[in-house]
Design a protein around this motif. Sequence first.
Motif, short mmCIF file in Angstrom:
data_model
loop_
_atom_site.label_atom_id
_atom_site.label_comp_id
_atom_site.label_asym_id
_atom_site.label_seq_id
_atom_site.Cartn_x
_atom_site.Cartn_y
_atom_site.Cartn_z
N ILE A 50 3.93 14.79 -11.36
CA ILE A 50 4.29 14.89 -12.78
C ILE A 50 3.11 15.37 -13.62
O ILE A 50 3.26 16.27 -14.45
CB ILE A 50 4.79 13.52 -13.30
CG1 ILE A 50 6.12 13.17 -12.62
CG2 ILE A 50 4.94 13.54 -14.82
CD1 ILE A 50 6.64 11.79 -12.96
N VAL A 51 1.95 14.80 -13.39
CA VAL A 51 0.78 15.07 -14.24
C VAL A 51 -0.06 16.24 -13.76
O VAL A 51 -0.63 16.98 -14.56
CB VAL A 51 -0.09 13.79 -14.33
CG1 VAL A 51 -1.38 14.06 -15.09
CG2 VAL A 51 0.70 12.67 -14.99
N GLY A 52 -0.14 16.45 -12.43
CA GLY A 52 -0.99 17.51 -11.92
C GLY A 52 -2.44 17.25 -12.26
O GLY A 52 -2.95 16.13 -12.09
N ASP A 80 17.63 19.68 -12.20
CA ASP A 80 16.51 19.47 -13.12
C ASP A 80 15.59 18.39 -12.55
O ASP A 80 16.04 17.34 -12.12
CB ASP A 80 17.01 19.04 -14.50
CG ASP A 80 17.75 20.16 -15.21
OD1 ASP A 80 17.43 21.33 -14.95
OD2 ASP A 80 18.64 19.85 -16.03
N VAL A 81 14.29 18.68 -12.55
CA VAL A 81 13.31 17.73 -12.02
C VAL A 81 12.16 17.58 -13.01
O VAL A 81 11.89 18.49 -13.79
CB VAL A 81 12.75 18.18 -10.65
CG1 VAL A 81 13.82 18.13 -9.58
CG2 VAL A 81 12.17 19.60 -10.74
N PRO A 82 11.47 16.42 -13.01
CA PRO A 82 10.39 16.19 -13.98
C PRO A 82 9.04 16.72 -13.53
O PRO A 82 8.06 16.58 -14.26
CB PRO A 82 10.37 14.66 -14.07
CG PRO A 82 10.74 14.23 -12.69
CD PRO A 82 11.77 15.23 -12.22
N TYR A 83 8.95 17.31 -12.36
CA TYR A 83 7.66 17.65 -11.79
C TYR A 83 7.07 18.94 -12.37
O TYR A 83 7.79 19.83 -12.82
CB TYR A 83 7.76 17.77 -10.27
CG TYR A 83 8.32 16.54 -9.62
CD1 TYR A 83 7.88 15.27 -10.00
CD2 TYR A 83 9.31 16.62 -8.63
CE1 TYR A 83 8.40 14.13 -9.42
CE2 TYR A 83 9.83 15.48 -8.05
CZ TYR A 83 9.38 14.23 -8.45
OH TYR A 83 9.90 13.11 -7.88
N TYR A 109 1.42 6.97 -6.65
CA TYR A 109 0.37 7.92 -6.97
C TYR A 109 0.85 9.36 -6.75
O TYR A 109 0.57 10.25 -7.57
CB TYR A 109 -0.87 7.65 -6.11
CG TYR A 109 -1.97 8.66 -6.33
CD1 TYR A 109 -2.73 8.66 -7.50
CD2 TYR A 109 -2.24 9.64 -5.36
CE1 TYR A 109 -3.72 9.61 -7.72
CE2 TYR A 109 -3.24 10.58 -5.57
CZ TYR A 109 -3.98 10.57 -6.74
OH TYR A 109 -4.96 11.51 -6.95
N LEU A 110 1.56 9.59 -5.64
CA LEU A 110 2.08 10.93 -5.38
C LEU A 110 3.06 11.36 -6.47
O LEU A 110 3.07 12.51 -6.90
CB LEU A 110 2.75 10.97 -4.00
CG LEU A 110 1.82 10.80 -2.80
CD1 LEU A 110 2.62 10.75 -1.50
CD2 LEU A 110 0.81 11.95 -2.74
N GLU A 111 3.89 10.43 -6.91
CA GLU A 111 4.82 10.72 -8.01
C GLU A 111 4.04 11.06 -9.27
O GLU A 111 4.39 12.00 -10.00
CB GLU A 111 5.72 9.51 -8.24
CG GLU A 111 6.73 9.66 -9.35
CD GLU A 111 7.97 10.45 -8.95
OE1 GLU A 111 8.87 10.59 -9.79
OE2 GLU A 111 8.03 10.94 -7.80
N TYR A 112 2.99 10.32 -9.54
CA TYR A 112 2.13 10.55 -10.70
C TYR A 112 1.53 11.96 -10.65
O TYR A 112 1.57 12.70 -11.64
CB TYR A 112 1.03 9.49 -10.72
CG TYR A 112 -0.09 9.74 -11.71
CD1 TYR A 112 -0.02 9.24 -13.01
CD2 TYR A 112 -1.23 10.45 -11.33
CE1 TYR A 112 -1.06 9.46 -13.91
CE2 TYR A 112 -2.27 10.67 -12.21
CZ TYR A 112 -2.18 10.18 -13.51
OH TYR A 112 -3.22 10.40 -14.39
N GLY A 160 0.82 -1.21 0.00
CA GLY A 160 0.00 0.00 0.00
C GLY A 160 0.85 1.25 0.00
O GLY A 160 0.53 2.24 -0.67
N GLN A 161 1.95 1.22 0.75
CA GLN A 161 2.85 2.38 0.79
C GLN A 161 3.50 2.62 -0.57
O GLN A 161 3.62 3.76 -1.02
CB GLN A 161 3.94 2.15 1.85
CG GLN A 161 4.88 3.34 2.04
CD GLN A 161 4.18 4.57 2.53
OE1 GLN A 161 3.47 4.54 3.53
NE2 GLN A 161 4.34 5.67 1.80
#
Length: 279
Positions: A24-26, A187-190, A18-21, A11-12
Amino acid sequence: MAQAFTIDKHGQESLDEYLEYKRIVGDDDNGRLFTEAEYEAYKKKWIPIRMKNRIYVAFHNSDRDMDCKLIGPQTPCFCGHRYINHKTDFEKVPNPIKQPCRNCVCDNFHFIPKNGSQPIRCTCKHFPDDHALKHPYGCKKCPTGPKKCSEFKGSFTCDCGAAVYKHIMVKETKAERIKRGKPVGHDVPYQAMGGITGFSSLAPGVDRLDPSGIGPSSAGGGAPIQPGDHPFLKMHAQSLPDRKTPQTQQLQRREGESDMEYFERLYKWKQKTGYFLKN
């Protein structure tokens, strides 16, 4: 009475994914999770663009050349929506850079500070909500005539000591920011990272003891990075300056020294050595 619950390892891991998603996607998925193929296609298109065309945004005091507030994803705009609700990704960077809101008629992100949790007033005595959502944010409550308030002019004093209306919004590319001698971090992908380059970016400009904005430095003194330290520090351990010089050992926190005592000693050292003038 609320019951406690636990999350197992699986679950973690799902929560972290999901938080990473979302970082990135917002809200670009319009509330419907992308399929795996859509997610991969989204990352393939937009992550390289973010790496190349990231927009650094700051609430800036030109007189002191200080970024008093570095804008991040959840920073509110004058219109009431967050920075992440505005256009932040550009396949080609426009000139001038304008970042319209996706949720209202606001045509460009503009930060306005608060007095604690309360909104500040314009010199006309009205709040931001009483003004138009587009620059120059004329007042909707002031009577017409020669004395009508035609722009929002906050006289509230920033932490830097200057009035809010003496600040400007700076929106620049990575190359422009480097040319000004300001930190760009890693540089970050967020999405919608704006001016956030590290933990110290969250502090007001006058309190940012570490000018690099990407974590501890040789000037900041901190203790050597240990296995139990935050993952961010461990991830960038190789990029941090050597901490074994006599100067950095002298600036490390002393045994029994409180946070305030340490930062006060560090601040006095920077004044004495002319550190602020050189940086």
